[in-house]
Design a protein around this motif. Structure first.
Motif, short mmCIF file in Angstrom:
data_model
loop_
_atom_site.label_atom_id
_atom_site.label_comp_id
_atom_site.label_asym_id
_atom_site.label_seq_id
_atom_site.Cartn_x
_atom_site.Cartn_y
_atom_site.Cartn_z
N ALA A 158 15.84 1.44 11.61
CA ALA A 158 17.19 1.36 11.06
C ALA A 158 17.17 1.35 9.54
CB ALA A 158 17.88 0.10 11.59
N VAL A 159 16.23 0.62 8.95
CA VAL A 159 16.13 0.59 7.49
C VAL A 159 15.75 1.98 6.96
CG1 VAL A 159 14.76 -0.30 5.55
CG2 VAL A 159 15.68 -1.87 7.27
N CYS A 160 14.87 2.68 7.64
CA CYS A 160 14.53 4.05 7.23
C CYS A 160 15.77 4.94 7.26
CB CYS A 160 13.46 4.63 8.16
SG CYS A 160 11.80 3.93 7.93
N ILE A 161 16.58 4.81 8.30
CA ILE A 161 17.82 5.60 8.39
C ILE A 161 18.75 5.24 7.23
CG2 ILE A 161 19.94 5.91 9.74
CD1 ILE A 161 18.19 5.56 12.26
N VAL A 169 6.07 4.38 5.17
CA VAL A 169 5.39 3.11 5.45
C VAL A 169 6.08 1.96 4.72
CG1 VAL A 169 3.25 1.83 5.05
CG2 VAL A 169 3.15 4.16 5.94
N ALA A 170 6.45 2.15 3.46
CA ALA A 170 7.10 1.08 2.69
C ALA A 170 8.46 0.73 3.29
CB ALA A 170 7.26 1.51 1.23
N ALA A 171 9.26 1.75 3.60
CA ALA A 171 10.60 1.50 4.15
C ALA A 171 10.52 0.86 5.53
CB ALA A 171 11.38 2.81 4.21
N LEU A 228 0.83 -1.21 0.00
CA LEU A 228 0.00 0.00 0.00
C LEU A 228 0.87 1.26 0.00
CD1 LEU A 228 -2.82 -1.03 2.51
CD2 LEU A 228 -3.01 -0.79 0.03
N GLY A 229 1.96 1.23 0.76
CA GLY A 229 2.86 2.37 0.78
C GLY A 229 3.47 2.63 -0.58
N LEU A 230 3.91 1.55 -1.27
CA LEU A 230 4.50 1.70 -2.59
C LEU A 230 3.48 2.23 -3.59
CD1 LEU A 230 6.65 -1.57 -2.78
CD2 LEU A 230 7.49 0.77 -2.50
N ILE A 231 2.25 1.73 -3.51
CA ILE A 231 1.19 2.21 -4.41
C ILE A 231 0.88 3.68 -4.13
CG2 ILE A 231 -1.25 1.97 -5.00
CD1 ILE A 231 -0.92 -1.05 -4.41
#
Length: 333
Positions: A163-166, A122-124, A90-93
């Motif tokens: 951490a992935v967002c960073i 949201v996706a990250a 949903l985030g990617l869309i």
């Protein structure tokens, strides 16, 4: 021939290619709050506009490959991670729609900017949560998922999501350093320095947690002398992290992005080594999850044709749109 191991390597390459390419794309959306100037935001989006949709090819390849080659792992992972997977999609869309609409809807552009930020976040974050859930282990009974609806949610998975967002923000900042100049580039240099330190600390914290919490991981890393070779990875991380900070301090433009990819690669290898040979730690191995050898060999023929084509197309696209994105350039015009 060990087809399961070959396919594990191919899927790993696809996953890392997705992180390397779509990571900076998501990172630019995450960086929007630090760039409030509308012209800067337009330029940031224009740096990725020619390539962003092609980057997600690798996500499809990795997910499709998992289903086709490791059906048992797919049947366990999907029920365990339904919520973060749906949230990621949903985030990617959502961000894909916002990506296009923000250039056309002048009166409501600020809302589409917020949608772009939210979809990227949201996706990250969901991708980080899924990584954390895999590393902390998934309950399996009789070759089927036996956990609850919210087993994926824990302090460690939340930490992994952050951490992935960073990390994606770091890739986004180093991409902007390479693709822009002036005030926008200067701000990206400043952000990238701070994000580099946070990223390295996050990798170290996650590694310490896994070693101290899971006996199988501790045995892999702390059993001497069989673990001696693995300790090259922390030294490599220190060297690559130092190279990243040096490149940023010396205001180099192309090198920081490559050094940042190096940080991701070392972390990727380290986490993979920690759980090998398990595909579902510590329940199902690669060979237990794999389909029949005749199916894997047949699919490998298609992969041998398809993957080089994807690499060639991706490389050609980046070559055509190489160089700086100027302030007056407008991909959507």
């Amino acid at each position: 021939m060990d087809y399961a191991l070959i396919w594990a390597a191919l899927i790993s390459i696809a996953v890392f290619a997705y992180v390397a390419l779509d990571g900076f794309d998501l990172g630019i959306g995450l960086l929007f709050p630090w760039f409030t100037n509308e012209q800067h935001r337009d330029r940031m989006v224009n740096t990725v506009a020619p390539v962003w949709d092609g980057n997600e090819t690798w996500l499809v390849l990795g997910g499709g490959g998992l289903l086709a080659v490791f059906p048992l792992a797919y049947s366990v992972l999907l029920p365990a991670l339904y919520m973060p997977v749906i949230a990621m999609l949903l985030g990617l869309i959502f961000r894909g729609v916002a990506f296009e609409f923000r250039f056309k809807s002048r009166n409501n552009k600020h809302w589409w900017d917020r949608s772009f930020m939210l979809g990227s976040a949201v996706a990250a974050f969901s991708q980080g949560v899924m990584l954390g859930a895999m590393l902390q282990g998934i309950d399996v009974t009789d070759r089927a998922y036996s956990g609850g609806w919210f087993d994926w949610l824990s302090p460690f998975t939340i930490f992994a999501g952050i951490a992935v967002c960073i990390g994606y923000m770091l890739l986004g900042a180093t991409w902007l350093i390479m693709k822009t100049d002036g005030q926008l580039q200067g701000r990206s240099f400043s952000l990238a320095r701070n994000l580099s330190l946070l990223m390295i600390l996050a990798i170290a914290a996650a590694s310490i947690y896994l070693v101290s919490t899971y006996g199988q991981v501790a045995d892999r890393w702390l059993t001497w002398p069989t673990s001696a070779g693995l300790w090259l990875l922390p030294f490599a991380l220190a060297i690559v992290g130092g190279g990243l900070l040096t490149a940023l301090n010396k205001k180099r433009e192309g090198a920081p992005y490559l050094w940042a990819l190096g940080v991701f690669l070392i972390a990727f290898i380290g986490f993979a080594v920690s759980i090998f040979p398990y595909l579902i730690p510590f329940e199902i191995t690669l060979w237990e999850a794999a389909g029949p050898d005749n199916s894997l060999s047949f699919l490998l023929v298609g992969a041998a044709i398809l993957i080089p084509i994807i690499f060639a197309y991706t490389g050609y696209t980046y070559w055509v749109f190489r160089g700086k994105t100027s302030e007056d350039s407008g991909y959507h015009e």
